[in-house]
Scaffold this motif. Structure first.
Motif, short mmCIF file in Angstrom:
data_model
loop_
_atom_site.label_atom_id
_atom_site.label_comp_id
_atom_site.label_asym_id
_atom_site.label_seq_id
_atom_site.Cartn_x
_atom_site.Cartn_y
_atom_site.Cartn_z
N LEU A 74 0.85 -1.19 0.00
CA LEU A 74 0.00 0.00 0.00
C LEU A 74 0.88 1.24 0.00
O LEU A 74 1.82 1.35 0.79
CB LEU A 74 -0.90 0.01 1.23
CG LEU A 74 -2.22 -0.77 1.16
CD1 LEU A 74 -2.93 -0.72 2.50
CD2 LEU A 74 -3.11 -0.21 0.06
N ARG A 75 0.56 2.17 -0.86
CA ARG A 75 1.30 3.43 -0.93
C ARG A 75 0.76 4.37 0.14
O ARG A 75 -0.44 4.59 0.27
CB ARG A 75 1.10 4.06 -2.32
CG ARG A 75 1.85 5.35 -2.54
CD ARG A 75 3.33 5.09 -2.63
NE ARG A 75 4.05 6.29 -3.08
CZ ARG A 75 4.45 7.28 -2.27
NH1 ARG A 75 4.15 7.23 -0.99
NH2 ARG A 75 5.11 8.30 -2.77
N ALA A 76 1.65 4.94 0.96
CA ALA A 76 1.24 5.83 2.04
C ALA A 76 0.88 7.21 1.49
O ALA A 76 1.64 7.79 0.72
CB ALA A 76 2.37 5.95 3.06
N GLU A 77 -0.28 7.71 1.90
CA GLU A 77 -0.69 9.05 1.47
C GLU A 77 -0.89 9.95 2.69
O GLU A 77 0.06 10.21 3.40
CB GLU A 77 -1.96 8.95 0.62
CG GLU A 77 -1.74 8.27 -0.74
CD GLU A 77 -0.99 9.14 -1.73
OE1 GLU A 77 -0.89 10.37 -1.51
OE2 GLU A 77 -0.52 8.60 -2.75
N SER A 78 -2.11 10.36 3.00
CA SER A 78 -2.34 11.34 4.07
C SER A 78 -2.59 10.64 5.41
O SER A 78 -2.77 9.43 5.48
CB SER A 78 -3.53 12.23 3.71
OG SER A 78 -4.72 11.45 3.65
N GLY A 79 -2.60 11.45 6.48
CA GLY A 79 -2.91 10.94 7.81
C GLY A 79 -1.73 10.31 8.52
O GLY A 79 -1.93 9.57 9.50
N LEU A 80 -0.53 10.61 8.10
CA LEU A 80 0.67 10.01 8.69
C LEU A 80 1.14 10.88 9.85
O LEU A 80 1.83 11.88 9.66
CB LEU A 80 1.77 9.86 7.64
CG LEU A 80 1.36 9.13 6.36
CD1 LEU A 80 2.54 9.05 5.40
CD2 LEU A 80 0.81 7.74 6.68
#
Length: 535
Positions: free
Chosen positions: A479-485
């Motif tokens: 899974l590619r990490a996007e927002s909410g990190l």
């Protein structure tokens, strides 16, 4: 009959902390090891005294001390070849170890097939986590023997010198040596010389070498110093020597295989990290890579995988731009993934909308994409993270030139994999068409953070997803990490305190770090504070 027939040549420099363990692992191999020759490359720390004690305690240990430091690994390894008295030779670095029975496994397969060289599996052991990563595992799935490597060109991917046993007379009669002095990536050149000499090569699936990886200690191996542009210059220079060796031997097949390997592996390793480098680094890297790759044979490019061909076309046909570098990094991942936007269409997929007249560029067609089965496509799946009492992953699947939609995405299985032990937690969900005008598909999974918790421990879970389709085989990809990190404190129903940290890995993939209780959270925060102090 095989007692004492192997010399283990250990090289060391200023490594008093680890050299005794390396020597002990060599001595523990048993009676086949007749001697352990330790070449000290003019150490200035306590290494000479450690070696004196080892030699005094064990008659099989012999120390060769260089008067001046060679500034590399090749010269001391050559000293080891010269000093060896046994008919077989194994190399070992002082900060690594030989696993039990490694020499027996290599010697047995070499003798069984009357080989000049035998190779086995090397594992990279990350000492901070305990995780072990096999090196080029696909080459060591079964026992085999080969007269030369032209019939098995993928052997060129194994550039290590330390996971092998050599008939010493073979090295001496062919005058096979390591590059002397401050040459880096000396293994590349040495193994190219070995392969070009057409040895009878035996292969065993047994693990024969443990490459210890020590992050953050100041002792990173040359191959892990990729943040320095000189590292890439050294690697390219070594590969140029590899190609010259193949040309000098007149072996066109190995020359092409060596070029293909560079496109598949070497470029990909650095491209995957290129977005994190400064613009000055990127400019120099782009120029050096272009100059090196441009003369490659067309056949070398044709034999590469589709993703490697596309990366090569962009490198040669586009200028260095941030957007290109970000997408190339995704395409260089394992497995590759191709991020939007998508130009062209299913019949003629293009890298971008370049116009040959106005932009002075030619079209880059992603050849092979339209015909490839769905299971081989570089699908792109991203995840936005929302965290509260539960951890919610909102998945987005892009429609890759219409190929995804044609296959009919139906279900997704998200796996959170324990980074060290490999245990998993699975979550099922179904795809739904995305909002009008946005294209693609959406899905959601909900995770109970307490299920990821281990008492008194900090654990890391990598996020993968398996896609199932109406037509075509399943596809598994990170899974590619996007927002909410962001880091947050989670309090469960029973008052359990967890520190959660959804984050992007170095390759941009989603991972979740979980610390149990206030003590675990304190360890994470203390570690971050210590790193800030060091920097």
């Amino acid at each position: 009959m095989n007692d004492g027939v192997v010399t283990v040549a250990v090289i060391t420099y200023n490594d008093a902390e680890h050299v005794a363990e390396a020597v002990a692992s060599a001595l523990a191999q048993g009676e086949a090891v007749g001697e352990v020759v330790v070449v000290d490359d003019a150490s200035t720390d306590d290494t000479p005294r450690v070696l004196e004690r080892l030699a005094a305690a064990e008659p099989r240990v012999r120390v060769v001390r260089r008067a001046a430091n060679s500034r590399g690994c090749g010269t001391p390894r050559n000293d080891g070849i010269d000093a060896a008295r046994s008919p077989w030779l194994v190399f070992l670095d002082s900060d690594d170890v030989l696993p039990p029975k490694a020499v027996d496994a290599l010697l047995a397969v070499a003798l069984r097939h009357d080989a000049d060289v035998a190779a086995g599996l090397c594992v990279r052991r990350e000492l901070h986590s305990g995780r072990e990563i096999p090196w080029q595992e696909q080459l060591f799935t079964r026992e085999s023997v080969h007269d030369g490597v032209a019939g098995r060109p993928q052997t060129l991917w194994d550039t290590l010198s330390v996971n092998k046993i050599y008939r010493r007379d073979f090295l001496l009669s062919r005058q096979i040596r390591f590059p002397d002095g401050a040459a880096h990536y000396e293994d590349f050149v040495f193994t190219a010389r070995v392969y070009a000499a057409r040895p009878r090569l035996a292969v065993t699936p047994e693990t024969v070498y443990v490459w210890n990886v020590r992050y953050g200690t100041g002792r990173a191996s040359i191959s892990l110093r990729r943040d320095r542009i000189q590292n890439w210059k050294d690697r390219v220079a070594a590969h140029q020597q590899v190609l010259e060796i193949m040309r000098d031997r007149g072996d066109q097949e190995l020359l092409i295989a060596a070029q293909t390997k560079f496109l598949e592996h070497d470029l990909a390793v650095y491209l995957s990290e290129l977005p994190r480098r400064a613009s000055e680094y990127q400019d120099v890297w782009w120029r050096i890579s272009r100059e090196h790759v441009r003369p490659f044979a067309a056949e070398a490019v044709r034999r590469a995988t589709p993703a490697a061909r596309w990366r090569t076309a962009v490198l040669l046909g586009r200028e260095r731009k941030a957007a290109n570098i970000r997408r190339l990094a995704e395409l260089a991942a394992d497995p590759p993934r191709l991020a939007p936007p998508y130009a062209g269409d299913t019949r003629r997929p293009l890298w971008d909308e370049a116009d040959s007249v106005s932009d002075g560029m030619y079209e880059i067609v992603l050849d092979g994409l339209a015909e490839a089965p769905i299971g081989q496509l570089p699908l792109y799946v991203a995840a936005d993270v929302r965290a509260g009492r539960r951890l919610v992953l909102e998945l987005r699947l892009a429609d890759l030139y219409g190929r995804t939609g044609h296959a009919g995405p139906e279900h997704a299985t998200v796996e959170l994999r324990h980074r060290v032990r490999g245990t998993t937690h699975r979550y099922e969900t179904a795809w739904e068409a995305g909002p009008s005008g946005h294209g693609g598909w959406r899905a959601t999974v909900t995770v109970d953070p307490a299920a990821l918790c281990e008492p008194g421990a900090i654990t890391t879970w990598d996020a993968w997803v398996t896609l199932t389709f109406r037509d075509g085989e399943p596809v598994t990809t990170p899974l590619r990490a996007e927002s909410g990190l962001r880091r947050l404190v989670h309090v469960g129903r029973r008052g359990q305190v967890l520190l959660l940290q959804p984050h992007a890995t170095n390759s941009g993939c989603l991972a979740v770090r979980v610390a149990d209780g206030l003590a675990g959270a304190g360890r994470v925060l203390a570690g971050r504070l210590a790193r800030r102090v060091r920097h």
